[in-house]
Scaffold this active site. Sequence first.
Site, PDB file in Angstrom:
ATOM      1  N   TYR A  35       5.188 107.102 111.589  1.00 44.53           N
ATOM      2  CA  TYR A  35       4.641 106.555 110.339  1.00 44.53           C
ATOM      3  C   TYR A  35       5.091 107.406 109.136  1.00 44.53           C
ATOM      4  O   TYR A  35       5.555 106.865 108.124  1.00 44.53           O
ATOM      5  CB  TYR A  35       3.117 106.545 110.470  1.00 44.53           C
ATOM      6  CG  TYR A  35       2.364 105.777 109.417  1.00 44.53           C
ATOM      7  CD1 TYR A  35       2.325 104.385 109.439  1.00 44.53           C
ATOM      8  CD2 TYR A  35       1.663 106.439 108.407  1.00 44.53           C
ATOM      9  CE1 TYR A  35       1.599 103.677 108.485  1.00 44.53           C
ATOM     10  CE2 TYR A  35       0.940 105.743 107.458  1.00 44.53           C
ATOM     11  CZ  TYR A  35       0.903 104.357 107.505  1.00 44.53           C
ATOM     12  OH  TYR A  35       0.183 103.660 106.552  1.00 44.53           O
ATOM     13  N   SER A  76       2.528 104.720 101.543  1.00 44.32           N
ATOM     14  CA  SER A  76       1.334 105.462 101.969  1.00 44.32           C
ATOM     15  C   SER A  76       1.428 106.861 101.378  1.00 44.32           C
ATOM     16  O   SER A  76       2.522 107.313 101.026  1.00 44.32           O
ATOM     17  CB  SER A  76       1.320 105.555 103.493  1.00 44.32           C
ATOM     18  OG  SER A  76       0.434 106.573 103.928  1.00 44.32           O
TER      19      SER A  76
HETATM   20  N1  LIG Z   1      -5.398 101.107 105.420  1.00 49.67           N
HETATM   21  C1  LIG Z   1      -4.915 102.213 104.887  1.00 49.67           C
HETATM   22  O1  LIG Z   1      -5.631 103.221 104.713  1.00 49.67           O
HETATM   23  C2  LIG Z   1      -3.477 102.290 104.454  1.00 49.67           C
HETATM   24  C3  LIG Z   1      -3.099 103.420 103.717  1.00 49.67           C
HETATM   25  C4  LIG Z   1      -1.789 103.520 103.321  1.00 49.67           C
HETATM   26  C5  LIG Z   1      -0.883 102.529 103.593  1.00 49.67           C
HETATM   27  N2  LIG Z   1      -1.271 101.435 104.293  1.00 49.67           N
HETATM   28  C6  LIG Z   1      -0.254 100.416 104.559  1.00 49.67           C
HETATM   29  O2  LIG Z   1      -0.739  99.156 104.194  1.00 49.67           O
HETATM   30  C7  LIG Z   1      -0.124  98.155 105.006  1.00 49.67           C
HETATM   31  C8  LIG Z   1      -1.199  97.273 105.600  1.00 49.67           C
HETATM   32  O3  LIG Z   1      -2.070  98.054 106.381  1.00 49.67           O
HETATM   33  P1  LIG Z   1      -3.553  97.613 106.756  1.00 49.67           P
HETATM   34  O4  LIG Z   1      -4.394  98.812 106.597  1.00 49.67           O
HETATM   35  O5  LIG Z   1      -3.920  96.378 106.082  1.00 49.67           O
HETATM   36  O6  LIG Z   1      -3.360  97.409 108.336  1.00 49.67           O
HETATM   37  P2  LIG Z   1      -3.875  96.258 109.320  1.00 49.67           P
HETATM   38  O7  LIG Z   1      -5.241  95.824 108.955  1.00 49.67           O
HETATM   39  O8  LIG Z   1      -3.629  96.792 110.684  1.00 49.67           O
HETATM   40  O9  LIG Z   1      -2.853  95.056 108.997  1.00 49.67           O
HETATM   41  C9  LIG Z   1      -1.494  95.167 109.335  1.00 49.67           C
HETATM   42  C10 LIG Z   1      -0.811  93.867 109.021  1.00 49.67           C
HETATM   43  O10 LIG Z   1       0.576  93.995 109.354  1.00 49.67           O
HETATM   44  C11 LIG Z   1       0.934  92.884 110.160  1.00 49.67           C
HETATM   45  N3  LIG Z   1       2.040  93.186 111.063  1.00 49.67           N
HETATM   46  C12 LIG Z   1       2.164  94.206 111.920  1.00 49.67           C
HETATM   47  N4  LIG Z   1       3.333  94.134 112.568  1.00 49.67           N
HETATM   48  C13 LIG Z   1       3.963  93.031 112.110  1.00 49.67           C
HETATM   49  C14 LIG Z   1       5.200  92.416 112.385  1.00 49.67           C
HETATM   50  N5  LIG Z   1       6.057  92.918 113.294  1.00 49.67           N
HETATM   51  N6  LIG Z   1       5.531  91.300 111.713  1.00 49.67           N
HETATM   52  C15 LIG Z   1       4.685  90.760 110.798  1.00 49.67           C
HETATM   53  N7  LIG Z   1       3.494  91.290 110.498  1.00 49.67           N
HETATM   54  C16 LIG Z   1       3.141  92.413 111.152  1.00 49.67           C
HETATM   55  C17 LIG Z   1      -0.332  92.536 110.909  1.00 49.67           C
HETATM   56  O11 LIG Z   1      -0.243  91.194 111.345  1.00 49.67           O
HETATM   57  P3  LIG Z   1      -0.360  90.706 112.846  1.00 49.67           P
HETATM   58  O12 LIG Z   1      -1.577  89.851 112.842  1.00 49.67           O
HETATM   59  O13 LIG Z   1       0.900  89.939 113.039  1.00 49.67           O
HETATM   60  O14 LIG Z   1      -0.486  91.924 113.730  1.00 49.67           O
HETATM   61  C18 LIG Z   1      -1.376  92.719 109.825  1.00 49.67           C
HETATM   62  O15 LIG Z   1      -1.436  91.580 108.999  1.00 49.67           O
HETATM   63  C19 LIG Z   1       0.708  98.901 106.052  1.00 49.67           C
HETATM   64  O16 LIG Z   1       2.058  98.960 105.647  1.00 49.67           O
HETATM   65  C20 LIG Z   1       0.110 100.301 106.028  1.00 49.67           C
HETATM   66  O17 LIG Z   1       1.033 101.283 106.423  1.00 49.67           O
HETATM   67  C21 LIG Z   1      -2.559 101.291 104.746  1.00 49.67           C
END
Ligand SMILES: NC(=O)c1ccc[n+]([C@@H]2O[C@H](COP(=O)([O-])OP(=O)(O)OC[C@H]3O[C@@H](n4cnc5c(N)ncnc54)[C@H](OP(=O)(O)O)[C@@H]3O)[C@@H](O)[C@H]2O)c1
Length: 254
Positions: A158, A145
């Site tokens: 985070y 991130s």
């Molecule tokens: N969206 C952004 O702006 C952004 C920016 C920078 C970085 N990121 C990074 O991108 C990644 C994905 O984020 P996202 O925005 O797609 O978030 P999201 O829509 O909340 O999705 C998070 C994913 O992580 C899974 N997860 C959470 N805890 C878990 C665990 N203990 N074991 C297995 N799976 C788990 C969730 O699955 P469950 O169904 O099991 O909960 C879900 O599939 C993260 O690492 C986040 O930090 C996102």
Amino acid sequence: MADLFSLKNRIALVTGASRGLGRDMAVTLAGAGATVLCAGRAAKDLDTTVKTITRKKGKAAAVILDVTDEDSVQRQVRALVRKYRRIDILVNNAGVIHRDNIVDTATPDYRKVIETDLIGPFALSREVGRHMLERQYGRIVNISSIMAVLGRGSVAGYVSAKHGMTGLTKNLAAEFGPHVTANAIAPGYIRTELNVPLQQDKKFCAMLEQRTAAHRWGTPADLRGALLLLASDAGAYITGHTLVVDGGMTTILA
Ligand SMILES: NC(=O)c1ccc[n+]([C@@H]2O[C@H](COP(=O)([O-])OP(=O)(O)OC[C@H]3O[C@@H](n4cnc5c(N)ncnc54)[C@H](OP(=O)(O)O)[C@@H]3O)[C@@H](O)[C@H]2O)c1
């Protein structure tokens, strides 16, 4: 040139593939030819990802995996290697965030973020990496991130985890070369369920539009190019790197 980015015959494991960026990345890798093992905790949502891929004639399977459960990580990685013979690409995408000021954050809430966003990727990289080293091939892509570059109030766990991921990525590169690369993608703000409160915050949206050269939120599609570069043969000489994909947010002082 298409061959350079092709993932034909590759087996990819993507954590957090049940929604958001992980789902889009799973579909992207499958579109480039990989068989994608879609890992997460929610069977129904993983099935939706798998169906999205198979409807497009891609190959995918769901894998129930909690990245914070070390026994499950070890068991599943062993089972997947037995069944598919190899894991060529590991995308450590699963992540959570906890929003509160430090003085109001309980240690278990801080610990949960570190366990999911940093220790999970460590354990998976170790288990999958051991096998990649034996096979002398591998691509590890950690989803970091811009919070690996900047601090920000109310998300201490985070920021700590993502800064840690920069170090983990460098160390994986140092220990896993020459045939296994490890890199990270550091996205800016991409519309997903993770940041709904921010999408609804008008002041934040105005700041974001001003601070990005792109003048907009990112979409999951904005990360596809970076992912394919780091997951394919095109990225063979890139390792230990954190690639920021943020529309210019961290390079502009607005
Ligand atoms: N969206 C952004 O702006 C952004 C920016 C920078 C970085 N990121 C990074 O991108 C990644 C994905 O984020 P996202 O925005 O797609 O978030 P999201 O829509 O909340 O999705 C998070 C994913 O992580 C899974 N997860 C959470 N805890 C878990 C665990 N203990 N074991 C297995 N799976 C788990 C969730 O699955 P469950 O169904 O099991 O909960 C879900 O599939 C993260 O690492 C986040 O930090 C996102």
